[in-house]
Motif scaffolding. Structure first.
Motif, PDB file in Angstrom:
ATOM      1  N   GLY A   9      24.371  18.503   8.347  1.00  0.00           N
ATOM      2  CA  GLY A   9      24.876  18.758   6.992  1.00  0.00           C
ATOM      3  C   GLY A   9      25.227  20.217   6.791  1.00  0.00           C
ATOM      4  O   GLY A   9      24.427  21.107   7.084  1.00  0.00           O
ATOM      5  N   ALA A  12      24.602  23.603   1.096  1.00  0.00           N
ATOM      6  CA  ALA A  12      23.821  24.812   0.791  1.00  0.00           C
ATOM      7  C   ALA A  12      22.639  24.962   1.743  1.00  0.00           C
ATOM      8  O   ALA A  12      22.436  26.027   2.355  1.00  0.00           O
ATOM      9  N   GLY A  14      21.959  23.412   4.656  1.00  0.00           N
ATOM     10  CA  GLY A  14      22.308  23.472   6.074  1.00  0.00           C
ATOM     11  C   GLY A  14      22.842  24.834   6.474  1.00  0.00           C
ATOM     12  O   GLY A  14      22.403  25.416   7.473  1.00  0.00           O
ATOM     13  N   PHE A  33      26.515  20.058  12.182  1.00  0.00           N
ATOM     14  CA  PHE A  33      27.421  18.905  12.108  1.00  0.00           C
ATOM     15  C   PHE A  33      27.590  18.505  10.655  1.00  0.00           C
ATOM     16  O   PHE A  33      26.598  18.254   9.962  1.00  0.00           O
ATOM     17  N   CYS A  44      28.236  22.042  -7.700  1.00  0.00           N
ATOM     18  CA  CYS A  44      27.971  22.498  -9.081  1.00  0.00           C
ATOM     19  C   CYS A  44      29.267  22.863  -9.805  1.00  0.00           C
ATOM     20  O   CYS A  44      29.318  22.876 -11.035  1.00  0.00           O
ATOM     21  N   ILE A  46      32.100  21.193  -9.631  1.00  0.00           N
ATOM     22  CA  ILE A  46      32.974  20.030  -9.846  1.00  0.00           C
ATOM     23  C   ILE A  46      33.390  19.866 -11.316  1.00  0.00           C
ATOM     24  O   ILE A  46      34.579  19.701 -11.608  1.00  0.00           O
ATOM     25  N   SER A  79      32.269  15.531  11.557  1.00  0.00           N
ATOM     26  CA  SER A  79      31.351  15.078  12.610  1.00  0.00           C
ATOM     27  C   SER A  79      30.082  14.535  11.963  1.00  0.00           C
ATOM     28  O   SER A  79      29.307  15.302  11.395  1.00  0.00           O
ATOM     29  N   GLU A 159      28.198  17.751 -18.651  1.00  0.00           N
ATOM     30  CA  GLU A 159      29.214  18.712 -18.180  1.00  0.00           C
ATOM     31  C   GLU A 159      30.589  18.042 -18.044  1.00  0.00           C
ATOM     32  O   GLU A 159      31.616  18.622 -18.389  1.00  0.00           O
ATOM     33  N   ASN A 243      19.154  11.140   1.099  1.00  0.00           N
ATOM     34  CA  ASN A 243      19.644  10.431   2.299  1.00  0.00           C
ATOM     35  C   ASN A 243      18.554  10.439   3.382  1.00  0.00           C
ATOM     36  O   ASN A 243      18.535  11.315   4.241  1.00  0.00           O
ATOM     37  N   LEU A 246      18.209   8.950   8.370  1.00  0.00           N
ATOM     38  CA  LEU A 246      18.015   9.630   9.664  1.00  0.00           C
ATOM     39  C   LEU A 246      16.546  10.034   9.835  1.00  0.00           C
ATOM     40  O   LEU A 246      15.979   9.922  10.926  1.00  0.00           O
ATOM     41  N   ALA A 276      15.404  20.272   4.473  1.00  0.00           N
ATOM     42  CA  ALA A 276      15.631  21.243   3.397  1.00  0.00           C
ATOM     43  C   ALA A 276      16.713  20.721   2.454  1.00  0.00           C
ATOM     44  O   ALA A 276      17.617  19.995   2.875  1.00  0.00           O
ATOM     45  N   GLY A 277      16.599  21.086   1.191  1.00  0.00           N
ATOM     46  CA  GLY A 277      17.619  20.719   0.202  1.00  0.00           C
ATOM     47  C   GLY A 277      17.348  19.378  -0.441  1.00  0.00           C
ATOM     48  O   GLY A 277      16.201  18.914  -0.500  1.00  0.00           O
ATOM     49  N   ALA A 296      20.669  23.201  -6.490  1.00  0.00           N
ATOM     50  CA  ALA A 296      21.289  24.097  -5.512  1.00  0.00           C
ATOM     51  C   ALA A 296      20.423  25.314  -5.194  1.00  0.00           C
ATOM     52  O   ALA A 296      20.354  25.759  -4.038  1.00  0.00           O
ATOM     53  N   ALA A 299      17.816  24.220  -2.820  1.00  0.00           N
ATOM     54  CA  ALA A 299      18.374  23.881  -1.502  1.00  0.00           C
ATOM     55  C   ALA A 299      18.609  25.144  -0.676  1.00  0.00           C
ATOM     56  O   ALA A 299      18.257  25.205   0.507  1.00  0.00           O
TER      57      ALA A 299
HETATM   58  P1  FAD Z   1      24.720  18.790  -0.137  1.00  0.00           P
HETATM   59  O1  FAD Z   1      25.265  19.924  -0.871  1.00  0.00           O
HETATM   60  O2  FAD Z   1      24.881  17.419  -0.636  1.00  0.00           O
HETATM   61  O3  FAD Z   1      25.108  18.905   1.379  1.00  0.00           O
HETATM   62  C1  FAD Z   1      24.762  17.915   2.299  1.00  0.00           C
HETATM   63  C2  FAD Z   1      25.898  17.805   3.305  1.00  0.00           C
HETATM   64  O4  FAD Z   1      25.496  16.937   4.346  1.00  0.00           O
HETATM   65  C3  FAD Z   1      27.164  17.198   2.710  1.00  0.00           C
HETATM   66  O5  FAD Z   1      28.240  18.078   2.904  1.00  0.00           O
HETATM   67  C4  FAD Z   1      27.345  15.883   3.466  1.00  0.00           C
HETATM   68  O6  FAD Z   1      28.702  15.590   3.688  1.00  0.00           O
HETATM   69  C5  FAD Z   1      26.620  16.180   4.757  1.00  0.00           C
HETATM   70  N1  FAD Z   1      26.094  14.994   5.443  1.00  0.00           N
HETATM   71  C6  FAD Z   1      25.394  13.958   4.905  1.00  0.00           C
HETATM   72  N2  FAD Z   1      25.043  13.090   5.871  1.00  0.00           N
HETATM   73  C7  FAD Z   1      25.528  13.587   7.030  1.00  0.00           C
HETATM   74  C8  FAD Z   1      25.479  13.135   8.376  1.00  0.00           C
HETATM   75  N3  FAD Z   1      24.842  12.019   8.722  1.00  0.00           N
HETATM   76  N4  FAD Z   1      26.087  13.887   9.318  1.00  0.00           N
HETATM   77  C9  FAD Z   1      26.736  15.033   8.987  1.00  0.00           C
HETATM   78  N5  FAD Z   1      26.807  15.508   7.727  1.00  0.00           N
HETATM   79  C10 FAD Z   1      26.199  14.784   6.768  1.00  0.00           C
HETATM   80  N6  FAD Z   1      22.443  22.317  -8.881  1.00  0.00           N
HETATM   81  C11 FAD Z   1      22.098  23.434  -9.568  1.00  0.00           C
HETATM   82  O7  FAD Z   1      21.124  24.104  -9.207  1.00  0.00           O
HETATM   83  N7  FAD Z   1      22.835  23.861 -10.652  1.00  0.00           N
HETATM   84  C12 FAD Z   1      23.935  23.190 -11.087  1.00  0.00           C
HETATM   85  O8  FAD Z   1      24.587  23.593 -12.053  1.00  0.00           O
HETATM   86  C13 FAD Z   1      24.308  22.000 -10.400  1.00  0.00           C
HETATM   87  N8  FAD Z   1      25.401  21.292 -10.805  1.00  0.00           N
HETATM   88  C14 FAD Z   1      25.773  20.176 -10.099  1.00  0.00           C
HETATM   89  C15 FAD Z   1      26.899  19.480 -10.508  1.00  0.00           C
HETATM   90  C16 FAD Z   1      27.304  18.344  -9.818  1.00  0.00           C
HETATM   91  C17 FAD Z   1      28.520  17.583 -10.272  1.00  0.00           C
HETATM   92  C18 FAD Z   1      26.575  17.905  -8.673  1.00  0.00           C
HETATM   93  C19 FAD Z   1      26.993  16.683  -7.910  1.00  0.00           C
HETATM   94  C20 FAD Z   1      25.448  18.599  -8.259  1.00  0.00           C
HETATM   95  C21 FAD Z   1      25.030  19.742  -8.962  1.00  0.00           C
HETATM   96  N9  FAD Z   1      23.891  20.471  -8.572  1.00  0.00           N
HETATM   97  C22 FAD Z   1      23.530  21.587  -9.278  1.00  0.00           C
HETATM   98  C23 FAD Z   1      23.069  20.023  -7.433  1.00  0.00           C
HETATM   99  C24 FAD Z   1      23.446  20.759  -6.152  1.00  0.00           C
HETATM  100  O9  FAD Z   1      24.819  20.668  -5.949  1.00  0.00           O
HETATM  101  C25 FAD Z   1      22.678  20.159  -4.981  1.00  0.00           C
HETATM  102  O10 FAD Z   1      21.305  20.240  -5.263  1.00  0.00           O
HETATM  103  C26 FAD Z   1      22.998  20.917  -3.687  1.00  0.00           C
HETATM  104  O11 FAD Z   1      24.346  20.786  -3.364  1.00  0.00           O
HETATM  105  C27 FAD Z   1      22.128  20.383  -2.549  1.00  0.00           C
HETATM  106  O12 FAD Z   1      22.482  21.015  -1.360  1.00  0.00           O
HETATM  107  P2  FAD Z   1      22.206  20.298   0.035  1.00  0.00           P
HETATM  108  O13 FAD Z   1      22.710  21.214   1.073  1.00  0.00           O
HETATM  109  O14 FAD Z   1      20.811  19.824   0.091  1.00  0.00           O
HETATM  110  O15 FAD Z   1      23.073  18.963  -0.036  1.00  0.00           O
END
Ligand code: FAD
Length: 441
Positions: A9, A12, A14, A33, A44, A46, A79, A159, A243, A246, A276-277, A296, A299
């Motif tokens: 992933g 943030a 990753g 990946f 955030c 979007i 990937s 929002e 998720n 895995l 993490a995250g 975020a 994460a």
């Molecule tokens: P993600 O950002 O979801 O990244 C995970 C990545 O893993 C994705 O790119 C996905 O494509 C990839 N992935 C998944 N499975 C696989 C796989 N099997 N192989 C390869 N890649 C894979 N948080 C705040 O703190 N403040 C805010 O104002 C806020 N606003 C938000 C508004 C919206 C509309 C949304 C949807 C979320 C918001 N968040 C906010 C939450 C924040 O965006 C998430 O908490 C943050 O993005 C989490 O980061 P992450 O890296 O854990 O996961």
């Protein structure tokens, strides 16, 4: 000795873990990946893309090239990691499937939007907005839309409601709950928000269960147990789930919250595997209980901690307070710590007070109003939480978060030497007033 690290992933969590490892261990082989073509993206942003305040490309903080060239990360886009086992991961890449080996693995694969079982949810014009990639399909339906329906009443729904109204769409918000932001805020704090949403034209439909989304190919109507609403665009925002597939494959423990269990070093129960995250759960700093609050800020820090520990440092992620903030046009709403409901659920004896105050000196132009609810433990007056709605709430929420993190009591907050000048706050800041009314003995 050189080690091989695989990060699943490129969001943030990753990218902060991969960046941290390459900084501390530049000679290690770190592969990320990411199943989409996005990396270091900002979900955030979007709602603000929908509102037209930024472009799609602005939702990527750093480019893939930056990570490859400047940070030396071996980044594989498009990937998908489809299987993990001890020391090996199977990846579906553009040129086919391949296996890669690892000494350390970081699960940073985030969460997915929940899709409720509603007839017609697969129709054209129905969207979840979770990843910047979701935006590709929405631009043209958004242009054409006149009547929109949002299903859900969390902060994303609030929002998106602002964004759609700003674009001149009619907005109906349908929720099974009896108010917006019910899980994170007490009723007296969300009431002014609902009032403002109605005033701006949002048709708020609470206590309604969506039973069907209807139309021929394209959505035309949303049908609930209480009525029918015209719609040419539907946004489903009823929550997310981690998720964990895995993690389960490799035998990592899933916590009570349904997210991956981790210790303070972001280690899972499987040696060499970190999480993490959004995929990982953590601890509430006040109650000590396991919680899953996917945000975020968390994460990024969890990724930093995982990366630091993999690289041989000793850094702990202590937990979270559930600090959050959002806004509907100029009305801001935020919290940190526990709400009254959460205090009750945790059997805490508490006192609470709600005050209204100005945000600047009364004679200074441009000041607004802020409503603040503060909660403290009954006996000790240890601070437990704050919720605020109004203007300029960020400094209040953030100062309170530091006070909570430091286990302060009302007296400590009252005597904290907060800054004052007429353009910034009244001489008695709302936080100081709130701590005084709770009692500073
Ligand atoms: P993600 O950002 O979801 O990244 C995970 C990545 O893993 C994705 O790119 C996905 O494509 C990839 N992935 C998944 N499975 C696989 C796989 N099997 N192989 C390869 N890649 C894979 N948080 C705040 O703190 N403040 C805010 O104002 C806020 N606003 C938000 C508004 C919206 C509309 C949304 C949807 C979320 C918001 N968040 C906010 C939450 C924040 O965006 C998430 O908490 C943050 O993005 C989490 O980061 P992450 O890296 O854990 O996961």
């Amino acid at each position: 000795m050189e080690k091989k690290v695989i990060v699943v992933g490129g969001g943030a969590a990753g990218m902060s873990s991969a960046s941290r490892i390459k900084r501390l261990r530049p000679d290690w082989n770190v592969k990320v990946f990411e199943k989409t073509s996005w990396v270091s993206h900002a979900p955030c942003g979007i709602p603000y893309f929908i509102e037209g305040l930024c472009g799609e490309e602005d939702l990527m903080y750093y480019s893939p090239e930056f990570f490859r060239r400047e940070r030396g990360i071996d980044l594989h886009l498009n990937s998908e990691v489809i299987e993990i086992e001890e020391g090996e991961a199977r990846i579906r890449e553009e040129r086919g499937e391949r296996k890669y080996s690892w000494d350390y693995l970081v699960l940073a694969n985030g969460s997915s939007p929940i899709l409720p079982e509603i007839d017609g949810i697969e129709l054209e014009g129905v969207f979840t907005l979770h990843h910047p990639e979701d935006l590709r399909r929405i631009s043209s339906p958004l242009e054409k839309c006149r009547e929109s329906v949002i299903i859900g009443s969390g902060y994303i729904s609030v929002e998106i409601a602002e964004a759609l109204l700003s674009r001149g769409k009619r907005v109906t918000l349908i929720a099974r709950s009896n108010r917006v932001l019910r899980k994170s805020f007490d009723k007296e704090i969300t009431a002014p928000l609902e009032e403002e949403m109605r005033r701006k034209g949002v048709n708020l439909r609470f206590n309604e269960k969506t039973i069907e989304i209807s139309g021929e190919n394209r959505v035309r109507k949303v049908i609930t147990d209480k009525g029918e609403y015209e719609a040419d665009l539907v946004i489903v925002a009823v929550g997310t789930r981690p998720n964990v597939e895995l993690a389960k494959q490799i035998g990592a423990k899933i916590g009570k919250t349904g997210a991956v269990w981790t210790d303070e070093k972001m280690r899972t129960s499987v040696e060499g595997v970190y999480a993490a995250g959004d995929v990982a759960e953590t601890r509430n700093l006040i109650t000590g209980k396991r919680v899953w609050i996917p945000l975020a800020t968390t994460a990024n820090k969890m990724g930093f901690v995982a990366g630091s520990n993999i690289s041989g440092m000793n850094v702990e992620f202590p937990g979270v307070l559930g600090t959050q903030i959002t806004k509907f046009f100029s009305l801001e709403i935020g919290k940190t710590g526990l709400t009254e409901n959460e205090c009750k659920e945790n059997g805490l004896e508490f006192i609470s007070k709600t005050i209204k105050a100005r945000t600047k000196a009364h004679y200074f132009p441009g000041g607004g109003e802020i409503k603040v609810k503060v909660i403290a433990e009954k006996e000790t007056k240890k601070l437990l939480g704050i919720q605020a709605i109004g203007e300029e709430i960020l400094p209040r929420i953030n100062s309170f978060a530091v006070a909570l993190y430091s286990n302060l009591r009302t007296r400590d907050l009252f005597f904290s030497d907060l800054a004052y000048a007429p353009p910034f706050s009244p001489v008695w800041d709302p936080l100081v007033v709130a701590s005084r009314v709770l009692g500073i003995d």
